[in-house]
Design a protein around this motif. Sequence first.
Motif, PDB file in Angstrom:
ATOM      1  N   GLN A 118     -22.922 -35.561 -10.689  1.00  0.00           N
ATOM      2  CA  GLN A 118     -24.230 -35.465 -10.048  1.00  0.00           C
ATOM      3  C   GLN A 118     -24.191 -34.409  -8.950  1.00  0.00           C
ATOM      4  O   GLN A 118     -23.151 -33.801  -8.690  1.00  0.00           O
ATOM      5  CB  GLN A 118     -24.653 -36.831  -9.505  1.00  0.00           C
ATOM      6  CG  GLN A 118     -24.686 -37.937 -10.549  1.00  0.00           C
ATOM      7  CD  GLN A 118     -25.623 -37.648 -11.711  1.00  0.00           C
ATOM      8  OE1 GLN A 118     -26.752 -37.225 -11.516  1.00  0.00           O
ATOM      9  NE2 GLN A 118     -25.148 -37.852 -12.936  1.00  0.00           N
ATOM     10  N   ALA A 119     -25.314 -34.196  -8.296  1.00  0.00           N
ATOM     11  CA  ALA A 119     -25.411 -33.087  -7.347  1.00  0.00           C
ATOM     12  C   ALA A 119     -24.458 -33.251  -6.167  1.00  0.00           C
ATOM     13  O   ALA A 119     -23.717 -32.329  -5.825  1.00  0.00           O
ATOM     14  CB  ALA A 119     -26.848 -32.950  -6.859  1.00  0.00           C
ATOM     15  N   SER A 120     -24.477 -34.389  -5.529  1.00  0.00           N
ATOM     16  CA  SER A 120     -23.660 -34.578  -4.331  1.00  0.00           C
ATOM     17  C   SER A 120     -22.185 -34.741  -4.672  1.00  0.00           C
ATOM     18  O   SER A 120     -21.824 -35.469  -5.599  1.00  0.00           O
ATOM     19  CB  SER A 120     -24.139 -35.803  -3.554  1.00  0.00           C
ATOM     20  OG  SER A 120     -23.264 -36.081  -2.479  1.00  0.00           O
ATOM     21  N   ALA A 121     -21.340 -34.089  -3.889  1.00  0.00           N
ATOM     22  CA  ALA A 121     -19.898 -34.252  -4.050  1.00  0.00           C
ATOM     23  C   ALA A 121     -19.433 -35.647  -3.647  1.00  0.00           C
ATOM     24  O   ALA A 121     -18.303 -36.040  -3.941  1.00  0.00           O
ATOM     25  CB  ALA A 121     -19.162 -33.209  -3.213  1.00  0.00           C
ATOM     26  N   PHE A 122     -20.300 -36.403  -2.980  1.00  0.00           N
ATOM     27  CA  PHE A 122     -19.967 -37.764  -2.553  1.00  0.00           C
ATOM     28  C   PHE A 122     -20.287 -38.800  -3.620  1.00  0.00           C
ATOM     29  O   PHE A 122     -19.706 -39.878  -3.615  1.00  0.00           O
ATOM     30  CB  PHE A 122     -20.737 -38.107  -1.272  1.00  0.00           C
ATOM     31  CG  PHE A 122     -20.225 -37.412  -0.044  1.00  0.00           C
ATOM     32  CD1 PHE A 122     -19.345 -38.048   0.831  1.00  0.00           C
ATOM     33  CD2 PHE A 122     -20.617 -36.121   0.251  1.00  0.00           C
ATOM     34  CE1 PHE A 122     -18.863 -37.410   1.958  1.00  0.00           C
ATOM     35  CE2 PHE A 122     -20.144 -35.464   1.389  1.00  0.00           C
ATOM     36  CZ  PHE A 122     -19.269 -36.118   2.238  1.00  0.00           C
ATOM     37  N   TYR A 123     -21.224 -38.490  -4.524  1.00  0.00           N
ATOM     38  CA  TYR A 123     -21.714 -39.493  -5.464  1.00  0.00           C
ATOM     39  C   TYR A 123     -20.691 -39.726  -6.581  1.00  0.00           C
ATOM     40  O   TYR A 123     -20.364 -38.827  -7.358  1.00  0.00           O
ATOM     41  CB  TYR A 123     -23.053 -39.055  -6.064  1.00  0.00           C
ATOM     42  CG  TYR A 123     -23.710 -40.135  -6.892  1.00  0.00           C
ATOM     43  CD1 TYR A 123     -24.583 -41.044  -6.314  1.00  0.00           C
ATOM     44  CD2 TYR A 123     -23.432 -40.264  -8.250  1.00  0.00           C
ATOM     45  CE1 TYR A 123     -25.172 -42.037  -7.057  1.00  0.00           C
ATOM     46  CE2 TYR A 123     -24.014 -41.262  -9.009  1.00  0.00           C
ATOM     47  CZ  TYR A 123     -24.879 -42.144  -8.410  1.00  0.00           C
ATOM     48  OH  TYR A 123     -25.453 -43.138  -9.153  1.00  0.00           O
ATOM     49  N   VAL A 150     -24.838 -27.981  -2.971  1.00  0.00           N
ATOM     50  CA  VAL A 150     -24.434 -27.794  -1.576  1.00  0.00           C
ATOM     51  C   VAL A 150     -25.326 -28.626  -0.672  1.00  0.00           C
ATOM     52  O   VAL A 150     -24.854 -29.402   0.167  1.00  0.00           O
ATOM     53  CB  VAL A 150     -24.474 -26.303  -1.188  1.00  0.00           C
ATOM     54  CG1 VAL A 150     -24.346 -26.131   0.326  1.00  0.00           C
ATOM     55  CG2 VAL A 150     -23.369 -25.535  -1.906  1.00  0.00           C
ATOM     56  N   ARG A 151     -26.621 -28.478  -0.827  1.00  0.00           N
ATOM     57  CA  ARG A 151     -27.554 -29.216   0.026  1.00  0.00           C
ATOM     58  C   ARG A 151     -27.369 -30.735  -0.131  1.00  0.00           C
ATOM     59  O   ARG A 151     -27.328 -31.471   0.860  1.00  0.00           O
ATOM     60  CB  ARG A 151     -28.990 -28.837  -0.292  1.00  0.00           C
ATOM     61  CG  ARG A 151     -30.006 -29.586   0.564  1.00  0.00           C
ATOM     62  CD  ARG A 151     -31.418 -29.437  -0.001  1.00  0.00           C
ATOM     63  NE  ARG A 151     -32.322 -30.341   0.683  1.00  0.00           N
ATOM     64  CZ  ARG A 151     -33.060 -30.019   1.740  1.00  0.00           C
ATOM     65  NH1 ARG A 151     -32.991 -28.805   2.249  1.00  0.00           N
ATOM     66  NH2 ARG A 151     -33.857 -30.898   2.303  1.00  0.00           N
ATOM     67  N   ALA A 152     -27.273 -31.209  -1.376  1.00  0.00           N
ATOM     68  CA  ALA A 152     -27.113 -32.645  -1.603  1.00  0.00           C
ATOM     69  C   ALA A 152     -25.847 -33.170  -0.935  1.00  0.00           C
ATOM     70  O   ALA A 152     -25.838 -34.254  -0.338  1.00  0.00           O
ATOM     71  CB  ALA A 152     -27.079 -32.936  -3.103  1.00  0.00           C
ATOM     72  N   SER A 153     -24.775 -32.397  -1.003  1.00  0.00           N
ATOM     73  CA  SER A 153     -23.508 -32.813  -0.395  1.00  0.00           C
ATOM     74  C   SER A 153     -23.580 -32.793   1.121  1.00  0.00           C
ATOM     75  O   SER A 153     -23.012 -33.667   1.794  1.00  0.00           O
ATOM     76  CB  SER A 153     -22.379 -31.897  -0.878  1.00  0.00           C
ATOM     77  OG  SER A 153     -22.246 -31.942  -2.287  1.00  0.00           O
ATOM     78  N   VAL A 154     -24.290 -31.803   1.675  1.00  0.00           N
ATOM     79  CA  VAL A 154     -24.443 -31.705   3.123  1.00  0.00           C
ATOM     80  C   VAL A 154     -25.222 -32.908   3.657  1.00  0.00           C
ATOM     81  O   VAL A 154     -24.838 -33.512   4.669  1.00  0.00           O
ATOM     82  CB  VAL A 154     -25.133 -30.376   3.499  1.00  0.00           C
ATOM     83  CG1 VAL A 154     -25.716 -30.421   4.911  1.00  0.00           C
ATOM     84  CG2 VAL A 154     -24.148 -29.230   3.372  1.00  0.00           C
ATOM     85  N   VAL A 155     -26.302 -33.278   2.996  1.00  0.00           N
ATOM     86  CA  VAL A 155     -27.090 -34.434   3.439  1.00  0.00           C
ATOM     87  C   VAL A 155     -26.237 -35.699   3.387  1.00  0.00           C
ATOM     88  O   VAL A 155     -26.211 -36.485   4.341  1.00  0.00           O
ATOM     89  CB  VAL A 155     -28.361 -34.585   2.587  1.00  0.00           C
ATOM     90  CG1 VAL A 155     -29.081 -35.883   2.921  1.00  0.00           C
ATOM     91  CG2 VAL A 155     -29.301 -33.400   2.806  1.00  0.00           C
ATOM     92  N   ASP A 156     -25.495 -35.889   2.307  1.00  0.00           N
ATOM     93  CA  ASP A 156     -24.642 -37.069   2.193  1.00  0.00           C
ATOM     94  C   ASP A 156     -23.497 -37.043   3.207  1.00  0.00           C
ATOM     95  O   ASP A 156     -23.068 -38.097   3.693  1.00  0.00           O
ATOM     96  CB  ASP A 156     -24.076 -37.186   0.780  1.00  0.00           C
ATOM     97  CG  ASP A 156     -25.023 -37.901  -0.164  1.00  0.00           C
ATOM     98  OD1 ASP A 156     -26.102 -38.340   0.299  1.00  0.00           O
ATOM     99  OD2 ASP A 156     -24.688 -38.021  -1.360  1.00  0.00           O
TER     100      ASP A 156
END
Length: 206
Positions: A118-123, A150-156
């Motif tokens: 998925q988009a976030s590196a955290f998910y 990048v944006r999704a990971s930054v928010v997470d």
Amino acid sequence: MRDSDNLKGGFDGTLPMGHQPVLLVIDFQRGFTEPGLTPLASDCDSQIEQTNRLIGAMRGKGRVIFTIIGYETHLADANLWLSKASSLRCLLRDSPACELDPRLDYDPQQDIILHKTQASAFYGTPLSALLAHQGCDMLIVAGATTSGCVRASVVDSLQSGFAPFVAEDAVADRSAAQHRSNLIDMASKYAEVLPSAGLIAHLHTL
């Protein structure tokens, strides 16, 4: 790089630079960095060059973590995202599109590769646990794409308590307009957005 309307709205704070940095390089894989290989790719030459400078500065200071996004051949693990982005079909695990760009200074003896869907590196990855184990108080972010993963990971990252610092010349996007607007938005609300040179200067003080 902050938007004046956001400043007026109270988005005016600053995240302090930390002493336990980790560098996160998001999806700088051939499917995104090798034009012609997939529809997702764009020219990332200068961004990879800056990323390698960051990697060099991180040696002996903190961990370098790479992510690769990819899917099984049945694509079921892409989940609902496939309905919006049919180009994800080209990101099949063990294909050339899911290989790290060979120009990156990846060291298998000390660097970590996380595989995500998925988009976030955290998910769905152990990233939060890895950062906590490292005592991370400064997550430097490079990679692709600025408006997407990048944006999704930054928010997470911010939501997870790890202060994100985006290297503005080490992130890339297919759309120049989306690249610029998302850097402005992240700088206003979620992260510090700085040139690699400034981040490297800080790393040299540690």
